[in-house]
Structure formats: C-alpha cells, structure tokens
Design an enzyme around this catalytic site. Structure first.
Site, PDB file in Angstrom:
ATOM      1  N   GLY A 109       1.206  -1.762  -0.040  1.00 30.34           N
ATOM      2  CA  GLY A 109      -0.623  -0.027  -0.127  1.00 30.34           C
ATOM      3  C   GLY A 109       1.150   1.200   0.270  1.00 30.34           C
ATOM      4  N   CYS A 110      -0.045   2.541  -0.004  1.00 30.85           N
ATOM      5  CA  CYS A 110       1.255   3.959   0.131  1.00 30.85           C
ATOM      6  C   CYS A 110       1.561   3.542   1.595  1.00 30.85           C
ATOM      7  CB  CYS A 110      -0.033   4.960   1.003  1.00 30.85           C
ATOM      8  SG  CYS A 110      -1.082   5.237  -0.902  1.00 30.85           S
ATOM      9  N   GLY A 111       3.078   4.473   1.261  1.00 29.86           N
ATOM     10  CA  GLY A 111       3.979   4.787   1.840  1.00 29.86           C
ATOM     11  C   GLY A 111       4.254   5.798   1.574  1.00 29.86           C
ATOM     12  N   ARG A 180       1.831  -0.225  -6.622  1.00 29.72           N
ATOM     13  CA  ARG A 180       1.649   0.690  -7.847  1.00 29.72           C
ATOM     14  C   ARG A 180       2.495   0.912  -7.983  1.00 29.72           C
ATOM     15  NH1 ARG A 180      -2.669   2.781  -4.692  1.00 29.72           N
ATOM     16  NH2 ARG A 180      -1.779   4.956  -3.329  1.00 29.72           N
ATOM     17  N   GLU A 212       3.188  10.129  -3.979  1.00 31.22           N
ATOM     18  CA  GLU A 212       4.084   8.760  -4.262  1.00 31.22           C
ATOM     19  C   GLU A 212       4.557   8.690  -5.648  1.00 31.22           C
ATOM     20  OE1 GLU A 212       1.246   5.450  -3.334  1.00 31.22           O
ATOM     21  OE2 GLU A 212       1.356   8.373  -2.431  1.00 31.22           O
TER      22      GLU A 212
END
Length: 264
Positions: A109-111, A180, A212
């Site tokens: 997931g997003c970081g 992604r 990001e």
C-alpha cells in the site's frame, strides 16, 4: 534447493452449490530486500518478477543513485524467506546521505516513499524537454490501450501496471506489480537498463494518482502522469511544485487535465 517464486499461483475458488469450482490465478507477493554493496537498505512486499528493475528503479526514484550508469550489477538471489537484490556500485557513487535518511515503508500500500518534506521537491526537473506537451488524445489512447498490455492482470485481476508512452500515446514499455508504486519503480528501472532515461514521453498507470507516484514520475522526467482514476489533493499540490502535468480518465472516456498552476 531454493524454490523460485513465480508471479502467479493457481487456486481453486469455491462457488455456490450446484456450480463447478473455478481455478483462479492469484498474484503472489514476497519480501524483497534491496541493498547496496552487501548492506541491506529496505524490504518491500512486491510481485516476484522484474526484481532487478524494481531495485534499480527504487534506487533512482529515492535519489540513492544519479543514474543507471552508476551501477556495476545487481545480484538477485532467491531464498526460502524471499528475494534479495544487492546493487553493486563504486562506494563514491552511492548517495549515502539519501540512504541513511530513508526509512521506507515496505508494504504494497501507500508509504511515504522516502519523501521527508515537500520543501525538498520545489524545483521541477531541469532536463525535461522544453515545451513538450502531451495532448488529451495521446493520454486517452494510452489509457485505452493499457489493458491490452496487462498480461499478469488478465490472469489475476489484482495487479497494477505502469507504462512508458511516446508523445503520441503509443505504449513502449510496461511493468506490473501488486503495488502501484512498485510497478512504477520497475518501469523506471527497466528504462534505465535500456538506456532510455532521457527519451521524451509520459507515464500512464492503471491506478489512482497518489502523491508518491507524482514524485517518482518527476524523477523519471516524464512529461505527464496519466492515471485511470482521479488524483488526490496532495498529489496535485506536489505536481504543481514539480511542474508535472496530471491527467485522469473521467466519465465517458473524457480526459481531465490538471495543468500545473503558476506559483504565487
């Protein structure tokens, strides 16, 4: 003998009574440890394909290396616990301050992807081709064509794709991953390995536009970032600082463009 991970496994899915069970392709994700000269840097959960591209691309988009020419080789090894990718390069070419300052979130997931403050990113990339503009028609063509290039997603229906397109929207190179941002890093690494980093073109992605991805596309010197769904406000704020145009697919195939606004 170490079993080499593959991107897809076959699983049986139970259906309602009276219907035959179906065999599904399931995307795999494994820990991938990326390091420099034998020292670990970060661990990412990623699809176990194009691991060398992922390592090189992440090193580029996080600012640990200046370009692909700095790298001697990448040693990729498979272990029962996961995969290691060790980037070998002359110590003086490694931006040690960037490596020491980064504590990367390794989930799919997003970081934060290494961004410590937006103030670091106020200047647009200096070597984008001046005046290069990607038309809505080119963005639309790339987004429409992308599913045809998503070979892994056709089997699994669970992975993202990042593609490099020429200025007319023709897709030249694609990478896929459950994450992604991993897909985009793989694309960046693949381009470096092919020696095409300075080619004019843009990035199209199967995902929404998060900040990001803006950061990484700018590091790749893309002329546009086009995504399947809308950007977040933070992504637009960062794109404005970096001078990176954003496009997204809207209703009925309309392409919504978010041109960078002039600063105050």
């Amino acid at each position: 003998m170490v079993k080499v991970s593959v991107p897809v496994s076959r699983r049986t899915a139970a259906y309602p009574p009276g219907e035959a069970p179906q065999h599904w392709g399931i995307a795999e994700e494994v820990p991938v440890e990326i390091g420099f000269n034998g020292t670990a840097w970060t661990v990412m959960m990623a699809t176990p394909a194009d691991v060398e591209d992922l390592a090189i691309g992440l090193a580029l988009t996080e600012g640990a290396i200046a370009g692909g020419g700095d790298i001697d080789r990448v040693d990729v090894r498979h272990w029962p616990e996961g995969i290691t990718a060790d980037i070998r390069l002359a110590p003086e070419l490694l931006r040690s301050d960037r490596v020491r300052r980064r504590s990367l979130d390794g989930r799919t997931g997003c970081g934060l992807c290494g961004i410590e403050s937006l103030a670091e990113l106020q200047n647009a990339p200096a070597d984008l081709a001046p005046g290069l503009a990607i038309t809505p028609a080119a963005a639309r063509a790339a987004l429409k064509a992308l599913p045809q290039h998503q070979t892994l997603n056709r089997e699994t229906r669970s992975v993202h794709a990042a593609a490099w397109c020429d200025s007319d929207g023709r897709i030249e190179l694609v990478r896929e991953d459950v994450g992604r941002h991993n897909a985009l890093d793989k694309l960046a690494g693949a381009r470096l390995r092919r020696g095409e980093r300075d080619d004019a073109g843009f990035v199209v992605m199967s995902s929404r536009c998060s900040f990001e991805l803006v950061f990484k596309a700018a590091r790749m010197r893309a002329a546009l970032l086009a995504t399947q769904s809308a950007p977040t406000g933070r992504a637009l704020d960062l794109a404005r600082q970096l001078g990176l145009p954003i496009a997204a697919a809207g209703p009925q195939g309309i392409i919504v463009s978010f041109a960078p606004e002039p600063g105050p």
